[in-house]
Design a protein around this motif. Structure first.
Motif, short mmCIF file in Angstrom:
data_model
loop_
_atom_site.label_atom_id
_atom_site.label_comp_id
_atom_site.label_asym_id
_atom_site.label_seq_id
_atom_site.Cartn_x
_atom_site.Cartn_y
_atom_site.Cartn_z
N ARG A 51 69.72 53.48 -17.68
CA ARG A 51 68.29 53.63 -17.42
C ARG A 51 67.98 54.86 -16.56
NH1 ARG A 51 67.43 47.13 -16.08
NH2 ARG A 51 68.32 46.43 -18.07
N VAL A 52 69.00 55.64 -16.22
CA VAL A 52 68.81 56.80 -15.33
C VAL A 52 69.31 58.05 -16.02
CG1 VAL A 52 69.37 57.79 -13.08
CG2 VAL A 52 69.09 55.31 -13.30
N GLU A 83 48.48 52.01 -8.78
CA GLU A 83 48.65 50.76 -9.53
C GLU A 83 49.38 49.73 -8.67
OE1 GLU A 83 49.97 51.11 -13.55
OE2 GLU A 83 49.25 53.17 -13.75
N THR A 84 49.34 48.48 -9.11
CA THR A 84 50.05 47.40 -8.45
C THR A 84 51.13 46.87 -9.37
OG1 THR A 84 48.10 46.75 -7.16
CG2 THR A 84 49.86 45.12 -7.39
N VAL A 85 52.36 46.90 -8.90
CA VAL A 85 53.50 46.34 -9.63
C VAL A 85 53.74 44.93 -9.11
CG1 VAL A 85 55.97 46.59 -10.07
CG2 VAL A 85 54.52 48.64 -9.90
N ILE A 86 53.92 43.99 -10.02
CA ILE A 86 54.22 42.61 -9.63
C ILE A 86 55.67 42.32 -9.98
CG2 ILE A 86 53.59 40.18 -9.83
CD1 ILE A 86 51.35 41.87 -8.69
N THR A 87 56.46 41.97 -8.98
CA THR A 87 57.85 41.62 -9.23
C THR A 87 57.94 40.24 -9.86
OG1 THR A 87 58.22 40.58 -7.08
CG2 THR A 87 58.50 42.97 -7.21
N GLU A 88 59.12 39.89 -10.36
CA GLU A 88 59.26 38.59 -11.03
C GLU A 88 59.12 37.42 -10.07
OE1 GLU A 88 63.48 39.62 -9.88
OE2 GLU A 88 61.69 40.68 -10.57
N ARG A 130 60.12 50.50 -12.71
CA ARG A 130 60.45 51.18 -13.98
C ARG A 130 59.79 50.46 -15.16
NH1 ARG A 130 63.34 50.05 -18.19
NH2 ARG A 130 64.07 48.13 -17.20
N ARG A 131 59.90 49.15 -15.21
CA ARG A 131 59.33 48.39 -16.33
C ARG A 131 57.82 48.50 -16.35
NH1 ARG A 131 62.68 44.38 -14.36
NH2 ARG A 131 60.85 43.17 -13.74
N HIS A 132 57.20 48.42 -15.18
CA HIS A 132 55.74 48.47 -15.10
C HIS A 132 55.20 49.74 -15.74
CE1 HIS A 132 51.70 47.98 -13.30
NE2 HIS A 132 51.76 49.30 -13.15
N PHE A 133 55.88 50.85 -15.54
CA PHE A 133 55.42 52.13 -16.08
C PHE A 133 55.97 52.41 -17.47
CE2 PHE A 133 54.51 52.65 -11.56
CZ PHE A 133 53.24 53.19 -11.62
N GLY A 134 56.65 51.44 -18.06
CA GLY A 134 57.10 51.55 -19.44
C GLY A 134 58.17 52.60 -19.66
N ILE A 169 56.41 59.17 -9.84
CA ILE A 169 56.01 57.80 -9.50
C ILE A 169 56.52 57.50 -8.10
CG2 ILE A 169 56.32 55.35 -10.05
CD1 ILE A 169 56.57 56.31 -13.01
N ARG A 170 55.59 57.18 -7.23
CA ARG A 170 55.90 56.79 -5.85
C ARG A 170 55.65 55.29 -5.70
NH1 ARG A 170 51.47 60.21 -2.96
NH2 ARG A 170 52.39 59.26 -1.08
N TRP A 171 56.33 54.68 -4.74
CA TRP A 171 56.08 53.26 -4.49
C TRP A 171 56.52 52.90 -3.09
CZ3 TRP A 171 60.26 49.39 -4.53
CH2 TRP A 171 61.52 49.95 -4.67
N ASP A 172 55.89 51.87 -2.54
CA ASP A 172 56.28 51.32 -1.25
C ASP A 172 57.16 50.10 -1.49
OD1 ASP A 172 54.89 53.19 0.20
OD2 ASP A 172 53.21 51.86 0.70
N GLN A 173 58.28 50.07 -0.81
CA GLN A 173 59.24 48.99 -1.03
C GLN A 173 58.72 47.66 -0.48
OE1 GLN A 173 63.04 50.64 0.38
NE2 GLN A 173 62.49 52.57 -0.63
#
Length: 288
Positions: free
Chosen positions: A114-115, A5-10, A84-88, A54-58
């Motif tokens: 949140r952790v 998936e693609t996460v879009i930051t603010e 975190r928000r993107h994946f609800g 959930i993995r992600w590239d910074q």
């Protein structure tokens, strides 16, 4: 099932992310560097029945979109929160490795609600760099020198200005090979880290390292860690070339901490002792 998936930051930056696994607990992984990319494919498979991973590239790294920063700890924490928000996820476990351990710790201090659990793998604690960095440099040279030709080539490439991509990859593989105490397999393990080769974001590395250094050793960081109510699992490889005594500062500051040290592992303990690593993480997830 694996889903990318693609996460879009603010502020509009695209972050690559991938979800896999079938465990009930969400677990977000934070890769090392800074300036590298997620290399946790094997780790995600190892933990896939324990957690939804959930993995992600910074920001600006690997498969994420290009970015000029800003390269700050605060921005990195905000990007992790965007994932975190993107994946609800109202609440998640975090696992950070090396620089990613520092990022996951700062996120947990900023958003403790949140952790559920923090798994802090192969970090360097909360004391000043002077406590460990000199010894790390000496240990790295000594590990490389176990194969003199490896040290000689690493030095040659280090002194080569304007390395091309092939040389940059070769330098990184040699550099990372020192993270594995098994000299016979060190290059094999490091080659696996570099496949695929996605390039090092040197600007990100320089600026985030400086930002992380400025935060370490401050009274405020010690105080914040002492007040943290989130359970923390510290995981070490005893053969890591970064002195494990550096992490004592964090262990001593935290009120709810467990530590697992694997005697024959280096900087990537899940590679060299996967069974013990999985068992430790399973126990850590249950604690949260």
């Amino acid at each position: 099932m694996t889903k990318t998936e693609t996460v879009i930051t603010e502020d509009g930056v695209r972050l690559w992310a991938q979800r896999s696994g079938r465990g009930a607990t969400p677990l977000v992984l934070c890769h090392g560097g800074p300036g590298l990319w997620d290399m946790f494919g094997d780790l995600a498979g190892l933990l896939g029945d324990l957690a939804t991973v959930i993995r992600w590239d910074q920001r600006g790294c690997g498969r994420s979109g290009p970015s000029d920063g800003p390269w700050t700890v605060e921005r990195s924490v905000a990007d992790l929160d965007a994932v975190r928000r993107h994946f609800g996820l109202d609440r998640t476990a975090l696992l950070g490795h090396s620089w990613g351990a520092q990022l996951a710790l700062h996120y947990t201090l900023t958003h403790p609600d949140r952790v559920g659990t923090l798994v802090y793998v192969s970090g360097t604690g909360i004391g000043p760099d002077a406590d460990w960095h000199g010894a790390y440099m000496r240990n790295q040279r000594a590990r490389l020198a176990e194969r003199p030709e490896r040290l000689a080539r690493w030095r040659e490439l280090t002194d080569t200005p304007g390395r091309d991509e092939a040389q940059e990859r070769e330098w990184a593989v040699l550099h990372w090979s020192a993270d594995f105490p098994d000299t016979d397999r060190a290059t094999e393990h490091a080659e696996r880290m570099a496949d695929p080769w996605l390039g090092i974001n040197s600007a990100c590395n320089k600026r985030l390292n400086a930002a992380a250094r400025s935060a370490c050793g401050t009274p405020g960081l010690y105080t914040a860690c002492a007040a943290l109510e989130v359970p923390v699992l510290i995981v070490d490889g005893a053969e890591d070339i970064r002195p494990r005594s550096a992490v004592d500062s964090l262990e001593q500051a935290l009120p709810h901490v467990t530590r697992a040290t694997f005697p024959e592992a280096g900087h990537l303990p899940w590679v060299e002792d996967p069974g013990a690593f999985r068992e430790a993480v399973a126990a850590g997830l249950r604690a949260g």
